[in-house]
Scaffold this active site. Structure first.
Site, PDB file in Angstrom:
ATOM      1  N   ARG A 201       0.843  -1.206   0.000  1.00  0.00           N
ATOM      2  CA  ARG A 201       0.000   0.000   0.000  1.00  0.00           C
ATOM      3  C   ARG A 201       0.881   1.260   0.000  1.00  0.00           C
ATOM      4  NH1 ARG A 201      -3.021  -3.663  -0.808  1.00  0.00           N
ATOM      5  NH2 ARG A 201      -4.624  -4.483   0.586  1.00  0.00           N
TER       6      ARG A 201
ATOM      7  N   SER B  78     -14.174  -6.121   1.194  1.00  0.00           N
ATOM      8  CA  SER B  78     -14.394  -5.490  -0.121  1.00  0.00           C
ATOM      9  C   SER B  78     -13.720  -6.287  -1.235  1.00  0.00           C
ATOM     10  CB  SER B  78     -13.977  -4.022  -0.124  1.00  0.00           C
ATOM     11  OG  SER B  78     -12.623  -3.824   0.195  1.00  0.00           O
ATOM     12  N   GLY B  79     -12.613  -6.936  -0.947  1.00  0.00           N
ATOM     13  CA  GLY B  79     -12.091  -7.964  -1.839  1.00  0.00           C
ATOM     14  C   GLY B  79     -11.492  -7.527  -3.164  1.00  0.00           C
TER      15      GLY B  79
ATOM     16  N   GLU C 267     -13.955 -15.386   8.756  1.00  0.00           N
ATOM     17  CA  GLU C 267     -13.812 -14.845   7.401  1.00  0.00           C
ATOM     18  C   GLU C 267     -13.380 -15.918   6.396  1.00  0.00           C
ATOM     19  OE1 GLU C 267     -11.078 -11.548   6.938  1.00  0.00           O
ATOM     20  OE2 GLU C 267     -11.509 -11.367   4.817  1.00  0.00           O
TER      21      GLU C 267
ATOM     22  N   ARG D 158      -9.425  -2.015   1.924  1.00  0.00           N
ATOM     23  CA  ARG D 158      -9.134  -1.148   0.780  1.00  0.00           C
ATOM     24  C   ARG D 158     -10.248  -0.152   0.484  1.00  0.00           C
ATOM     25  NH1 ARG D 158      -7.570  -6.218  -2.821  1.00  0.00           N
ATOM     26  NH2 ARG D 158      -8.797  -7.165  -1.156  1.00  0.00           N
TER      27      ARG D 158
ATOM     28  N   SER E 232     -16.881  -4.434   6.599  1.00  0.00           N
ATOM     29  CA  SER E 232     -15.622  -4.588   7.337  1.00  0.00           C
ATOM     30  C   SER E 232     -14.534  -4.412   6.285  1.00  0.00           C
ATOM     31  CB  SER E 232     -15.548  -5.959   8.007  1.00  0.00           C
ATOM     32  OG  SER E 232     -14.284  -6.127   8.628  1.00  0.00           O
TER      33      SER E 232
ATOM     34  N   LYS F 109     -17.687 -12.779   8.170  1.00  0.00           N
ATOM     35  CA  LYS F 109     -17.127 -11.805   7.216  1.00  0.00           C
ATOM     36  C   LYS F 109     -16.961 -12.497   5.867  1.00  0.00           C
ATOM     37  CE  LYS F 109     -13.264  -8.645   6.441  1.00  0.00           C
ATOM     38  NZ  LYS F 109     -12.445  -7.597   7.050  1.00  0.00           N
TER      39      LYS F 109
HETATM   40  P1  13P Z   1     -10.530  -5.685   1.889  1.00  0.00           P
HETATM   41  O1  13P Z   1     -11.810  -4.956   2.231  1.00  0.00           O
HETATM   42  O2  13P Z   1      -9.450  -4.793   1.361  1.00  0.00           O
HETATM   43  O3  13P Z   1     -10.791  -6.921   1.075  1.00  0.00           O
HETATM   44  O4  13P Z   1      -9.924  -6.173   3.272  1.00  0.00           O
HETATM   45  C1  13P Z   1     -10.765  -6.685   4.224  1.00  0.00           C
HETATM   46  C2  13P Z   1     -10.060  -7.705   4.991  1.00  0.00           C
HETATM   47  O5  13P Z   1      -9.929  -7.593   6.191  1.00  0.00           O
HETATM   48  C3  13P Z   1      -9.549  -8.873   4.268  1.00  0.00           C
HETATM   49  O6  13P Z   1      -9.115  -9.826   5.177  1.00  0.00           O
END
Ligand code: 13P
Length: 343
Positions: free
Chosen positions: A32, A264-265, A177, A295, A292, A222
């Site tokens: 990042r 957000s993925g 998650e 990015r 949650s 998640k």
């Molecule tokens: P993103 O929203 O960037 O995908 O990250 C969320 C996250 O915690 C992934 O493990």
């Protein structure tokens, strides 16, 4: 009095609020920072996170919890206060990433299993003392030719269940998650395939959670949204994403689960917001549904900050804007016109 797991979980999905995922590992935060040509030092990482956590209006009004990385939960702000204190002062709950990453699954090319169970009980005890009241463990499921395999699904679900049980034993709400990737290499799969794989993944995860005696009223799920792979050439209508995502939850997520908070993925900021809003606009669902995001909450703020102290206020405004938009989406009340009203 100690707050019950159920109360913590419910607070994490309070109406109009969601979770800031700021738990980038050292290698991810380096990527990042590379994007803004900033060297990733401990002080730079501290300054960046301090900028986010001291964005008072954004945090107070829209952020229910913050997921931290091990380094961050031990760091101090410039004024000497623990970063954890900055978070709790806004009313948000500190959380901690406890997995140790997705590692290649032996004899399963292209698939991973998430590690980190060894010594986890002791780490959770320490994290609780440091102020964490919830945790995160990310399992990764990859779609490909003949993938995912049943063994990758079950190994990852088993890990999630063992982790979740250990968290609950130690008074910590587990964020469970299982991420079905949309942005792996050569992600040519369609939305239909994502639908099928996400449904199967969640089915296996809930089987393992129940077998491990995890109290479903004290977890947060998640998941990914049901979207086409990034290289599929398919463009899904947001209403289709919303309908398919909700259909998968109706088929697999017990009503006892208090909350669902999406990752957000790799979706663009506004698409992640629009999808969340469409999902909530469907209404009449038994779970609190919110964000949650990593990015999708941070990208604009990171760019506006650029590693410079004089840009902190601009970065906090960018962060506030995305937090507001996603807070509205968590209520099903976002619309595209609101995007142009940048604070
Ligand atoms: P993103 O929203 O960037 O995908 O990250 C969320 C996250 O915690 C992934 O493990």
């Amino acid at each position: 009095m100690t707050e019950s797991l159920q109360d913590i979980a419910r607070r994490l999905v309070a109406p109009g609020k969601g979770i800031l995922a700021a738990d980038e590992s050292s290698s991810t935060i380096k990527k990042r920072f590379d994007s803004i040509q900033l060297e990733s030092t401990a002080d730079a990482r501290r300054d960046y996170r301090e900028m986010l956590f001291s964005a008072d209006e954004a945090m107070r009004n829209h952020v229910s919890g913050v997921i931290l990385f091990d380094e961050t939960i031990r760091q101090q702000a410039k004024d000497g206060r623990a970063l954890v204190e900055l978070i709790t002062a806004t009313g948000a709950i500190p959380g901690i990433k406890v997995d140790q990453g997705a590692k290649p699954l032996a004899l399963h090319p292209g698939e991973t299993v998430t590690e980190g169970l060894d010594g986890l009980r002791e780490r959770l005890v320490e994290y609780h003392k440091l102020g964490a009241r919830f945790a995160k463990w990310r399992a990764v499921i990859t779609i490909g030719e003949n993938l995912p395999t049943a063994s990758a699904l079950s190994a990852n679900a088993h890990g999630l269940a063992r982790y979740a049980a250990l968290c609950q034993e130690n008074g910590i709400v587990p964020i469970v998650e299982p991420e079905v990737l949309m942005d792996n290499a050569n992600a040519t799969h369609t939305i239909e395939t994502c639908h099928k794989v996400t449904e199967e993944t969640l089915r296996v995860v809930f089987e393992e959670l129940e077998r491990a005696r995890v109290d479903l009223a004290g977890i947060i799920l998640k998941p990914n949204m049901v979207v086409p792979g990034k290289d599929s050439g398919q463009k899904a209508d947001p209403s289709e994403v919303a309908e398919r995502t909700v259909a998968v939850f109706r088929a697999t997520v017990p009503a006892a689960v208090p909350g669902i908070a999406f990752l957000s993925g790799g979706q663009s900021d506004t698409l992640a917001t629009e999808h969340l809003s469409r999902i909530n606009a469907i209404g009449d669902l038994p779970w609190g549904i919110t964000f949650s995001y990593g990015r999708a909450l941070q990208a604009a703020a990171l760019k506006a900050w650029g590693g410079k102290a004089e840009n902190v206020a601009a970065a906090q405004r960018a962060f506030l804007h995305r937090c507001r938009m996603n807070g509205l989406a968590a209520l099903g009340q976002w619309n595209a016109e609101l995007e142009s009203e940048v604070a």
